[in-house]
Design an enzyme around this catalytic site. Structure first.
Site, PDB file in Angstrom:
ATOM      1  N   GLU A  99      11.443   3.895 -60.001  1.00  0.00           N
ATOM      2  CA  GLU A  99      11.297   2.957 -59.008  1.00  0.00           C
ATOM      3  C   GLU A  99      10.586   1.694 -59.782  1.00  0.00           C
ATOM      4  O   GLU A  99      10.047   1.772 -60.748  1.00  0.00           O
ATOM      5  CB  GLU A  99      10.517   3.376 -57.833  1.00  0.00           C
ATOM      6  CG  GLU A  99       9.277   3.822 -58.306  1.00  0.00           C
ATOM      7  CD  GLU A  99       8.221   4.202 -57.220  1.00  0.00           C
ATOM      8  OE1 GLU A  99       7.101   4.203 -57.216  1.00  0.00           O
ATOM      9  OE2 GLU A  99       8.776   4.943 -56.407  1.00  0.00           O
ATOM     10  N   CYS A 112       7.421  -4.890 -61.593  1.00  0.00           N
ATOM     11  CA  CYS A 112       6.543  -3.792 -61.884  1.00  0.00           C
ATOM     12  C   CYS A 112       7.603  -2.587 -62.544  1.00  0.00           C
ATOM     13  O   CYS A 112       8.478  -2.156 -61.536  1.00  0.00           O
ATOM     14  CB  CYS A 112       5.453  -3.072 -60.904  1.00  0.00           C
ATOM     15  SG  CYS A 112       4.825  -1.938 -61.106  1.00  0.00           S
ATOM     16  N   CYS A 119       5.316  11.546 -64.678  1.00  0.00           N
ATOM     17  CA  CYS A 119       4.017  11.274 -65.625  1.00  0.00           C
ATOM     18  C   CYS A 119       3.377  12.851 -65.831  1.00  0.00           C
ATOM     19  O   CYS A 119       3.389  13.599 -65.048  1.00  0.00           O
ATOM     20  CB  CYS A 119       3.308  10.484 -64.669  1.00  0.00           C
ATOM     21  SG  CYS A 119       1.751   9.840 -65.755  1.00  0.00           S
ATOM     22  N   CYS A 123      -3.489  12.177 -62.892  1.00  0.00           N
ATOM     23  CA  CYS A 123      -4.685  11.447 -62.302  1.00  0.00           C
ATOM     24  C   CYS A 123      -4.766  11.884 -60.795  1.00  0.00           C
ATOM     25  O   CYS A 123      -3.683  12.079 -60.293  1.00  0.00           O
ATOM     26  CB  CYS A 123      -4.765  10.011 -62.427  1.00  0.00           C
ATOM     27  SG  CYS A 123      -4.738   9.277 -64.040  1.00  0.00           S
ATOM     28  N   CYS A 126      -3.251   9.968 -57.819  1.00  0.00           N
ATOM     29  CA  CYS A 126      -1.903   9.102 -58.176  1.00  0.00           C
ATOM     30  C   CYS A 126      -0.796   9.955 -57.867  1.00  0.00           C
ATOM     31  O   CYS A 126      -0.402  11.193 -58.245  1.00  0.00           O
ATOM     32  CB  CYS A 126      -1.764   8.676 -59.632  1.00  0.00           C
ATOM     33  SG  CYS A 126      -0.248   7.787 -60.111  1.00  0.00           S
ATOM     34  N   CYS A 340       2.288   3.384 -55.969  1.00  0.00           N
ATOM     35  CA  CYS A 340       2.441   4.419 -57.094  1.00  0.00           C
ATOM     36  C   CYS A 340       3.064   5.517 -57.009  1.00  0.00           C
ATOM     37  O   CYS A 340       2.405   6.836 -57.002  1.00  0.00           O
ATOM     38  CB  CYS A 340       0.757   4.709 -57.608  1.00  0.00           C
ATOM     39  SG  CYS A 340       0.037   5.278 -55.576  1.00  0.00           S
TER      40      CYS A 340
HETATM   41  N1  SAH Z   1      -0.092   5.027 -66.402  1.00  0.00           N
HETATM   42  C1  SAH Z   1      -0.417   3.824 -66.548  1.00  0.00           C
HETATM   43  C2  SAH Z   1       0.476   2.890 -65.476  1.00  0.00           C
HETATM   44  C3  SAH Z   1       0.536   3.158 -63.866  1.00  0.00           C
HETATM   45  S1  SAH Z   1      -0.071   1.792 -63.431  1.00  0.00           S
HETATM   46  C4  SAH Z   1      -1.785   3.650 -65.947  1.00  0.00           C
HETATM   47  O1  SAH Z   1      -2.412   4.712 -65.627  1.00  0.00           O
HETATM   48  O2  SAH Z   1      -2.363   2.447 -66.061  1.00  0.00           O
HETATM   49  C5  SAH Z   1      -0.391   2.129 -61.748  1.00  0.00           C
HETATM   50  C6  SAH Z   1      -1.808   1.890 -61.372  1.00  0.00           C
HETATM   51  O3  SAH Z   1      -2.063   2.230 -60.218  1.00  0.00           O
HETATM   52  C7  SAH Z   1      -2.879   2.539 -62.279  1.00  0.00           C
HETATM   53  O4  SAH Z   1      -4.116   1.769 -62.425  1.00  0.00           O
HETATM   54  C8  SAH Z   1      -3.279   3.585 -61.437  1.00  0.00           C
HETATM   55  O5  SAH Z   1      -4.369   4.388 -61.820  1.00  0.00           O
HETATM   56  C9  SAH Z   1      -3.317   2.921 -60.063  1.00  0.00           C
HETATM   57  N2  SAH Z   1      -3.109   3.908 -59.137  1.00  0.00           N
HETATM   58  C10 SAH Z   1      -2.692   5.132 -58.980  1.00  0.00           C
HETATM   59  N3  SAH Z   1      -2.462   5.720 -57.914  1.00  0.00           N
HETATM   60  C11 SAH Z   1      -3.224   5.154 -57.091  1.00  0.00           C
HETATM   61  C12 SAH Z   1      -3.727   4.924 -55.635  1.00  0.00           C
HETATM   62  N4  SAH Z   1      -3.557   5.882 -54.856  1.00  0.00           N
HETATM   63  N5  SAH Z   1      -4.565   3.793 -55.211  1.00  0.00           N
HETATM   64  C13 SAH Z   1      -4.825   3.084 -56.046  1.00  0.00           C
HETATM   65  N6  SAH Z   1      -4.320   2.602 -57.157  1.00  0.00           N
HETATM   66  C14 SAH Z   1      -3.671   4.008 -57.798  1.00  0.00           C
END
Ligand code: SAH
Length: 361
Positions: A99, A112, A119, A123, A126, A340
Site C-alpha cells: 500500500e 508514503c 514486516c 512492534c 503496528c 500502518c
Molecule cells: N518500519 C519503519 C517504517 C514504518 S513507519 C518504522 O518503524 O519507522 C510507520 C510509523 O507509524 C512508525 O513510526 C510506526 O511506529 C508508527 N505506527 C505503527 N503503528 C501505529 C499505530 N497503531 N498508531 C500510531 N503509529 C503507529
C-alpha cells in the site's frame, strides 16, 4: 506452489538506473539517446507499456516488451478521494499487495512508500507486522509505487516518506537504488532533502547511511523513554537499545547536517506520563533533534488505547519547557485507515493467498 518460489520478473523498468538503460541500449546497438527517451517516457509521460513510446523503433519496443517489465505494480483499490488523503492498494506480480498513501497538503504532494510486503519487526501496536513477513520489495516495485502515485495525483510528487509497510533498512540496497532513481533530474526529480527514511531503529542501517554522502531526512520510531518500556513494545530494542540508537542518530546529524526526528506514539498508560516526558528529555537533551508526537491509532490486535488530547498537551508542554523541539501531528490518514498497514492486513485476511506465519528476528 509456494508463494516464495513464484517467479518474479528479473528486470523491472522502474528499478533500472540511467546507466543500466545506457548499457541495455548499447547491448542492442541502439544509440544512447534512446535510453534518455525511455527514461523520460517512464517518469515524465508515466507510460505503462513500451508500446506507448511511439518515437522508438518498433523492434526496440518489441525487445523491451520481452526483456523488461514496464509496470509491475497494478492499482487494485483506492480508499479516499481527492483532495483528501488517499490510500492505494497495489498488487505485485506474485499477487501480494502493498500500500501507498498519498497526502496532498500545503502545496505538497507527499507519498508514503512501502519497502517490504509485510514486516519482521513485530512492534506490538503496528498492524503491518501482524500478518507476518512475505518478502522484500525490489527497487522497481518501490519506485513503481511512486509512479502509480504520480498517475493518481496527475502530477509528480514533491515529497517521499518511507513510512509505509516494512522496515526500509531491512531492505537497504533496494531502498538506496530506489532513492537514486527518484533523485534523477530528468525523471521524478525528488531531492534528497525531500525524502524521509523512517526506521524502527536498525542501527547498522543508520551507520551505513552515514557513508552515503546524501542529505536524506531520517526519522526514528522511538515510542518509549527507557529500554524496559521500549523492549516491551518494540522487540528490536533488545538488539539496539536506546543509547546505541541515539548515538547512531547523533553521528548521522554530524555527517549529514540533518536534524533527526524521533517519532513518539503516545499510548495511554504505557509511555504518556510526565515521568516519561522527563526521561525522554534526559535521553535526547544532548544533541539537536526533534520529537514528533503522535496519538496511537488503535488496532484490533493490540489492547493499547490512544491518550487524551489533554495528555498530549501536558507531554508536549513539558518537552518544550525543557527546550526540546517537539511537534504534534494528528494522523492525517486516520479516516482512510492509512496509518500502518491496516488495509493490507484486511486484504490479506480476505485473500486466498495466505501469508506465512509471523517471523521473528
Ligand atoms: N518500519 C519503519 C517504517 C514504518 S513507519 C518504522 O518503524 O519507522 C510507520 C510509523 O507509524 C512508525 O513510526 C510506526 O511506529 C508508527 N505506527 C505503527 N503503528 C501505529 C499505530 N497503531 N498508531 C500510531 N503509529 C503507529
Amino acid at each position: 506452489m509456494d508463494a516464495m518460489s513464484k517467479e518474479i520478473p528479473q528486470r523491472l523498468a522502474h528499478g533500472l538506473l540511467p546507466g543500466d538503460w545506457q548499457e541495455l541500449c548499447r547491448d542492442l546497438d541502439m544509440p544512447g539517446y534512446r535510453a534518455d527517451q525511455i527514461w523520460k517516457g517512464l517518469y515524465q509521460q508515466r507510460i505503462s507499456s513500451f508500446q506507448e513510446l511511439s518515437t522508438l523503433p518498433a523492434d526496440l519496443r518489441a525487445h523491451l516488451d520481452e526483456a523488461v517489465q514496464a509496470d509491475p505494480v497494478r492499482l487494485t483499490h483506492v480508499d479516499g478521494k481527492p483532495p483528501g488523503t488517499r490510500k492505494l492498494l497495489l498488487e505485485l506480480e506474485d499477487a501480494d499487495a502493498v500500500e501507498t498513501v498519498l497526502i496532498a497538503a500545503q502545496g505538497r504532494r507527499t507519498v508514503c512508500l512501502s519497502t517490504q510486503a509485510g514486516c519482521k519487526f513485530g512492534c506490538v501496536f503496528c498492524a503491518s507486522g501482524q500478518a507476518g513477513f512475505k518478502r522484500n520489495l525490489q527497487a522497481g516495485e518501490i519506485v513503481g509505487q511512486l509512479v502509480a502515485a504520480a498517475r493518481e495525483f496527475g502530477d509528480t510528487p514533491t515529497h517521499v516518506v518511507f513510512m509505509g509497510i516494512g522496515e526500509p533498512f531491512d531492505n537497504y540496497d533496494a531502498l538506496l537504488t530506489s532513492i537514486r532513481i527518484m533523485n534523477d533530474h530528468d525523471g521524478l526529480n525528488i531531492g534528497a532533502r525531500r525524502i524521509t527514511i523512517s526506521t524502527v531503529g536498525v542501527v547498522p542501517g543508520i551507520e551505513r547511511l552515514c557513508t552515503e554522502n546524501m542529505q536524506i531526512e531520517l526519522s526514528v520510531s522511538l515510542h518509549a523513554s527507557n529500554d524496559e518500556a521500549r523492549s516491551e513494545i518494540m522487540p528490536i530494542n533488545r538488539r539496539y537499545p536506546i543509547d546505541t540508537l541515539v548515538r547512531a542518530c547523533a553521528a548521522y546529524t554530524e555527517v549529514s547536517n540533518r536534524i533527526v526526528t524521533f517519532e513518539y506514539t503516545l499510548i495511554c498508560g504505557v509511555n504518556d506520563s510526565p515521568e516519561c516526558a522527563e526521561e525522554l528529555t534526559a535521553r535526547l537533551g544532548g544533541f539537536a533533534c526533534r520529537v514528533n508526537l503522535i496519538r496511537l491509532n488503535p488496532i484490533d490486535e493490540y489492547e493499547g488505547e490512544a491518550c487524551s488530547e489533554a495528555t498530549v498537551k501536558m507531554f508536549i508542554d513539558l518537552l518544550h519547557r525543557r527546550g526540546i523541539n517537539a511537534t504534534y501531528r494528528d494522523s492525517r490518514g486516520r479516516h482512510v485507515n492509512a496509518a500502518c498497514g491496516q488495509l493490507r492486513l484486511r486484504a490479506a485476511q480476505n485473500s486466498m493467498h495466505a501469508l506465512p506465519e509471523k517471523m521473528t528476528t
